[in-house]
Design a protein around this motif. Structure first.
Motif, short mmCIF file in Angstrom:
data_model
loop_
_atom_site.label_atom_id
_atom_site.label_comp_id
_atom_site.label_asym_id
_atom_site.label_seq_id
_atom_site.Cartn_x
_atom_site.Cartn_y
_atom_site.Cartn_z
N ASP A 101 0.67 -1.21 0.15
CA ASP A 101 -0.02 -0.08 -0.01
C ASP A 101 0.88 1.19 -0.08
N ILE A 102 1.87 1.09 0.80
CA ILE A 102 2.85 2.36 0.80
C ILE A 102 3.60 2.73 -0.54
N ARG A 103 4.01 1.46 -1.31
CA ARG A 103 4.32 1.84 -2.48
C ARG A 103 3.59 2.28 -3.56
N LEU A 104 2.45 1.95 -3.39
CA LEU A 104 1.32 2.30 -4.22
C LEU A 104 1.19 3.71 -4.09
N MET A 105 0.93 4.06 -3.03
CA MET A 105 0.76 5.62 -2.85
C MET A 105 2.08 6.51 -3.19
N ASP A 106 2.93 5.85 -2.90
CA ASP A 106 4.37 6.66 -3.29
C ASP A 106 4.28 6.71 -5.01
N ARG A 107 4.09 5.69 -5.67
CA ARG A 107 4.05 5.57 -7.01
C ARG A 107 2.93 6.72 -7.40
N SER A 111 3.74 10.24 -9.59
CA SER A 111 3.12 10.19 -10.97
C SER A 111 2.51 11.70 -11.03
N GLN A 112 1.65 11.99 -9.92
CA GLN A 112 0.93 13.31 -9.85
C GLN A 112 1.98 14.41 -10.15
N GLN A 113 3.06 14.37 -9.25
CA GLN A 113 3.97 15.34 -9.07
C GLN A 113 4.63 15.65 -10.42
N HIS A 114 4.83 14.45 -10.99
CA HIS A 114 5.77 14.41 -12.44
C HIS A 114 4.66 15.14 -13.44
#
Length: 168
Positions: A101-107, A111-114
């Motif tokens: 879950d943590i990795r998914l939120m980080d991705r 992506s949003q910031q990019h």
């Protein structure tokens, strides 16, 4: 010179004069009512309401421990080892799930910031519009029926309700 404007002024209402006997009678009625309530409270506080759930049977009051101690069977060594393995497997599963879950939120956040960075390169105005909070998404009014109409000839599955509350 100081000038004050009063926009919402209206004339004072004339105070009606009441007969002193009527005022005294009202105050006496209020006083008697309060005294009656105080007497009722004092009378009720002397009596304790019996609580059936708190009454302990005589058998349990005796010092005989067999009534109060539960016999717990000892677990076999295989059973203990099996339970430990299950607990370890569950802990490992939950740890992997949390990490996933943590990795998914980080991705998602990366992506949003990019995407926002790329939008900023294209147009500052579009970037500012994208990061603005949309007020329409937050306090959205919902309209619809507040209560559903009763179903005719509905047979309640709960059966009949009989009030067994004791009146004191």
């Amino acid at each position: 010179m100081l000038v004050r404007l009063i926009y919402s002024a209206e004339p004072m209402k004339k105070k009606r004069r009441l007969d002193p006997a009527i005022v005294r009678a009202r105050e006496d009625r209020k006083k008697r009512k309060l005294e009656k309530q105080i007497r009722r409270k004092e009378r009720g506080s002397r009596q304790l309401k019996p609580i059936d759930e708190c009454e302990v049977p005589e058998v349990l009051l005796k010092d005989d421990k067999k009534w109060r101690v539960r016999q717990v069977d000892k677990l076999s060594e295989q059973e203990v080892i099996g339970r430990v393995r299950i607990l370890k497997a569950w802990a490992g599963y939950k740890q992997k799930q949390a990490l996933r879950d943590i990795r998914l939120m980080d991705r998602i956040m990366f992506s949003q910031q990019h995407a926002l960075d790329e939008l900023r390169k294209e147009s500052e105005f579009l970037y500012q519009e994208a990061i603005k909070v949309d007020e329409n998404l937050i306090n959205r009014p919902f309209k619809g029926p507040l209560k559903t109409p009763p179903i005719e000839n509905y047979a309640s599955p709960d059966g009949e309700y009989i009030d067994t509350t004791k009146k004191w």
